[in-house]
Design an enzyme around this catalytic site. Structure first.
Site, PDB file in Angstrom:
ATOM      1  N   HIS A 175     -28.804  -3.417 -26.621  1.00  0.00           N
ATOM      2  CA  HIS A 175     -29.253  -2.621 -27.763  1.00  0.00           C
ATOM      3  C   HIS A 175     -30.691  -2.142 -27.599  1.00  0.00           C
ATOM      4  O   HIS A 175     -31.482  -2.693 -26.859  1.00  0.00           O
ATOM      5  CB  HIS A 175     -29.098  -3.397 -29.068  1.00  0.00           C
ATOM      6  CG  HIS A 175     -29.996  -4.607 -29.185  1.00  0.00           C
ATOM      7  ND1 HIS A 175     -31.292  -4.534 -29.645  1.00  0.00           N
ATOM      8  CD2 HIS A 175     -29.766  -5.896 -28.902  1.00  0.00           C
ATOM      9  CE1 HIS A 175     -31.831  -5.741 -29.638  1.00  0.00           C
ATOM     10  NE2 HIS A 175     -30.915  -6.589 -29.189  1.00  0.00           N
ATOM     11  N   CYS A 189     -28.546 -11.345 -27.159  1.00  0.00           N
ATOM     12  CA  CYS A 189     -28.245  -9.966 -26.787  1.00  0.00           C
ATOM     13  C   CYS A 189     -29.400  -9.423 -25.963  1.00  0.00           C
ATOM     14  O   CYS A 189     -30.449 -10.029 -25.873  1.00  0.00           O
ATOM     15  CB  CYS A 189     -27.966  -9.130 -28.024  1.00  0.00           C
ATOM     16  SG  CYS A 189     -26.449  -9.667 -28.833  1.00  0.00           S
TER      17      CYS A 189
END
Length: 125
Positions: free
Chosen positions: A27, A46
């Protein structure tokens, strides 16, 4: 609960979802200052991408109608949009806590996920 797209979203403007057993994704971030930090565990597993628009352009290069302008226009619309790639693309995530630099010096970092301990138990017990 999910935060809607927009400037206050900690995932930034773009999220890249790919199949994996740990629900990890790539992301963007509105916090570019985090890239200069020596501690990198701010994304809870992440992976923050430094140049997400360039990655989006690359991933969508063979998908008709998805040039840089279309990507930026979609982001500016602040509405969630899922785009499926026309072909599967392998994703490899590698986690290192030790490496050798250009001078031959071994460097170590804290293992914030505890993988080294699990590996040591597997290999040395």
């Amino acid at each position: 609960m999910r935060r809607r797209p927009g400037p206050k979203n900690d995932l930034g403007d773009v999220k890249f979802i790919f199949p994996n057993s740990n629900d990890i994704y790539l992301h963007d971030t509105p916090h570019d200052e985090l890239f200069s930090q020596s501690k990198r565990g701010f994304s809870h597993g992440c992976v923050r991408v430094a140049e997400p628009i360039k990655l989006a352009e690359y991933l969508l290069r063979n998908k008709s109608g998805w040039d840089r302008t279309a990507i930026l226009d979609t982001i500016a619309g602040r509405r969630e949009k899922y785009i499926t790639l026309p072909e599967k693309l392998p994703v490899y995530l590698v986690y290192f806590t030790a490496w050798v630099d250009e001078n031959g010096k071994v460097n170590f970092r804290d293992d914030i996920y505890g993988h080294d301990k699990a590996l040591a138990k597997e290999y040395f017990n």
